[in-house]
Enzyme design. Structure first.
Site, PDB file in Angstrom:
ATOM      1  N   ARG A  57       0.836  -1.204   0.000  1.00 29.96           N
ATOM      2  CA  ARG A  57       0.000   0.000   0.000  1.00 29.96           C
ATOM      3  C   ARG A  57       0.874   1.260   0.000  1.00 29.96           C
ATOM      4  O   ARG A  57       0.580   2.235  -0.674  1.00 29.96           O
ATOM      5  CB  ARG A  57      -0.904   0.043   1.229  1.00 29.96           C
ATOM      6  CG  ARG A  57      -1.781  -1.163   1.471  1.00 29.96           C
ATOM      7  CD  ARG A  57      -2.986  -1.243   0.535  1.00 29.96           C
ATOM      8  NE  ARG A  57      -2.635  -1.589  -0.819  1.00 29.96           N
ATOM      9  CZ  ARG A  57      -2.176  -2.792  -1.198  1.00 29.96           C
ATOM     10  NH1 ARG A  57      -2.018  -3.762  -0.325  1.00 29.96           N
ATOM     11  NH2 ARG A  57      -1.902  -3.038  -2.454  1.00 29.96           N
ATOM     12  N   ASN A  88      -8.914   8.604   5.483  1.00 29.70           N
ATOM     13  CA  ASN A  88      -7.920   7.985   4.612  1.00 29.70           C
ATOM     14  C   ASN A  88      -6.560   7.920   5.294  1.00 29.70           C
ATOM     15  O   ASN A  88      -6.185   8.810   6.060  1.00 29.70           O
ATOM     16  CB  ASN A  88      -7.809   8.772   3.311  1.00 29.70           C
ATOM     17  CG  ASN A  88      -9.133   8.837   2.569  1.00 29.70           C
ATOM     18  OD1 ASN A  88      -9.942   7.915   2.657  1.00 29.70           O
ATOM     19  ND2 ASN A  88      -9.371   9.918   1.856  1.00 29.70           N
ATOM     20  N   HIS A 105      -7.788   7.413  11.028  1.00 29.16           N
ATOM     21  CA  HIS A 105      -7.458   5.990  10.937  1.00 29.16           C
ATOM     22  C   HIS A 105      -5.968   5.728  10.770  1.00 29.16           C
ATOM     23  O   HIS A 105      -5.576   4.632  10.391  1.00 29.16           O
ATOM     24  CB  HIS A 105      -8.252   5.349   9.794  1.00 29.16           C
ATOM     25  CG  HIS A 105      -9.734   5.391  10.020  1.00 29.16           C
ATOM     26  ND1 HIS A 105     -10.654   5.329   8.995  1.00 29.16           N
ATOM     27  CD2 HIS A 105     -10.450   5.514  11.164  1.00 29.16           C
ATOM     28  CE1 HIS A 105     -11.879   5.408   9.498  1.00 29.16           C
ATOM     29  NE2 HIS A 105     -11.775   5.525  10.806  1.00 29.16           N
ATOM     30  N   GLY A 170     -16.761  12.009  -0.430  1.00 29.69           N
ATOM     31  CA  GLY A 170     -16.179  10.711  -0.715  1.00 29.69           C
ATOM     32  C   GLY A 170     -16.262   9.699   0.402  1.00 29.69           C
ATOM     33  O   GLY A 170     -15.453   8.782   0.458  1.00 29.69           O
ATOM     34  N   SER A 172     -19.032   7.107   2.679  1.00 28.57           N
ATOM     35  CA  SER A 172     -20.369   6.516   2.727  1.00 28.57           C
ATOM     36  C   SER A 172     -21.061   6.755   4.063  1.00 28.57           C
ATOM     37  O   SER A 172     -22.212   6.375   4.239  1.00 28.57           O
ATOM     38  CB  SER A 172     -20.273   5.011   2.477  1.00 28.57           C
ATOM     39  OG  SER A 172     -19.461   4.410   3.486  1.00 28.57           O
TER      40      SER A 172
END
Length: 228
Positions: A57, A88, A105, A170, A172
Site C-alpha cells: 500500500r 484515509n 485511521h 467521498g 459513505s
C-alpha cells in the site's frame, strides 16, 4: 476572522487518484479479507503478511498524486479556516497543500511500536519483522485497525462543534465513529455532501451533490466561496 470550514473526507476522494478502496469489491482489500490485514488478531496470526500488505500500500501511495478535488480543498484555505478530517491513511491532502489535517485511521507513511499509541515514527520504506524501536519493540503500521481506539476522535469532535460549514466528500458515512461526526455540528452549520452512491438522508436536497469527488468539488467550490 475567517469562517471555519471542516472537510470530512473518505475513500472516494483518494479513489480518483488511483488508490483502491476495500469497500468497492465484496469487502476484500487487494484480495485480502479485511479482518486478516486490518485487525490486531490478523497481525497476531500472520504479522509478515500484514507487513507485506501495508508495504505494498505504501509503495502504491508513492506512485499516485493528489487530484483536483484535493487541490480545490486547498484553494478554499484562501477564504476559510479549513480543517480536514480524513478517514484515509494516505497523505494526498498534505501533498496537495492542506495545512490542517487530522487522520482518524492513521497514516501509511508512519509506524509505531506495538506497545505505544504515541511514539510515532515517519517511515518511507518497507517495514519488516525485526524492525524495532529504540527500546527494542517491534514496529507496526500506524493504522487504526478494527477494534482499536481512535486517538484523534476527541480533537475531531471539538473541531466539528465549532464548524460554520461542514463538507462531507467521498465517504459513505458507514464507518463509525467517523460517521458520527455529522451529529456534532450545530444547527447553524451549513452541511454539504458529495458522494455518487449515497441515498441522501443527511442534508438538504440542494446541498447534496450525487457525483464523484472531483466533479462535486468543481460544482460546490464556487458555492462555498460565496459564503466566506
Amino acid at each position: 476572522m475567517k469562517k471555519k470550514l471542516v472537510v470530512l473526507s473518505g475513500a472516494g476522494i483518494s479513489a480518483e487518484s488511483g488508490l483502491k478502496t476495500f469497500r468497492d469489491s465484496d469487502g476484500l482489500w487487494e484480495n485480502h479479507r479485511i479482518e486478516d490485514v486490518a485487525s490486531p488478531e490478523g497481525f497476531a496470526r500472520d504479522p509478515q503478511m500484514v507487513l507485506d500488505f501495508y508495504n505494498a500500500r505504501r509503495k502504491q501511495l508513492l506512485e499516485v498524486e493528489p487530484n483536483e478535488a484535493h487541490l480545490l480543498v486547498v484553494e478554499l484555505e484562501q477564504y476559510f479556516d479549513v480543517h480536514v478530517i480524513t478517514q484515509n491513511v494516505d497523505d494526498l491532502h498534505e501533498r496537495a497543500g492542506s495545512t490542517n489535517v487530522i487522520h482518524l485511521h492513521g497514516e501509511l507513511r508512519k509506524v509505531r511500536p506495538l506497545n505505544s499509541l504515541t511514539k510515532i515514527i515517519t517511515w518511507e520504506t518497507d517495514l519488516h519483522l525485526g524492525d524495532m524501536s529504540t527500546a527494542g519493540i517491534q514496529l507496526r503500521p500506524h493504522i487504526v485497525w478494527f477494534g482499536e481506539p481512535v486517538p484523534e476522535m476527541e480533537k475531531a469532535i471539538e473541531i466539528c462543534e465549532s464548524a460554520d460549514i461542514f463538507l462531507i466528500v467521498g465517504t459513505s458515512l458507514q464507518v463509525y465513529p467517523a460517521a458520527g461526526l455529522i451529529h456534532y455540528v450545530t444547527e447553524k452549520c451549513g452541511v454539504y455532501l458529495i458522494d455518487p452512491n449515497l441515498e441522501n438522508s443527511f442534508v438538504q436536497q440542494e446541498n447534496f451533490y450525487k457525483m464523484s469527488a472531483v466533479e462535486g468539488m468543481r460544482k460546490l467550490t464556487p458555492v462555498i466561496k460565496n459564503q466566506s
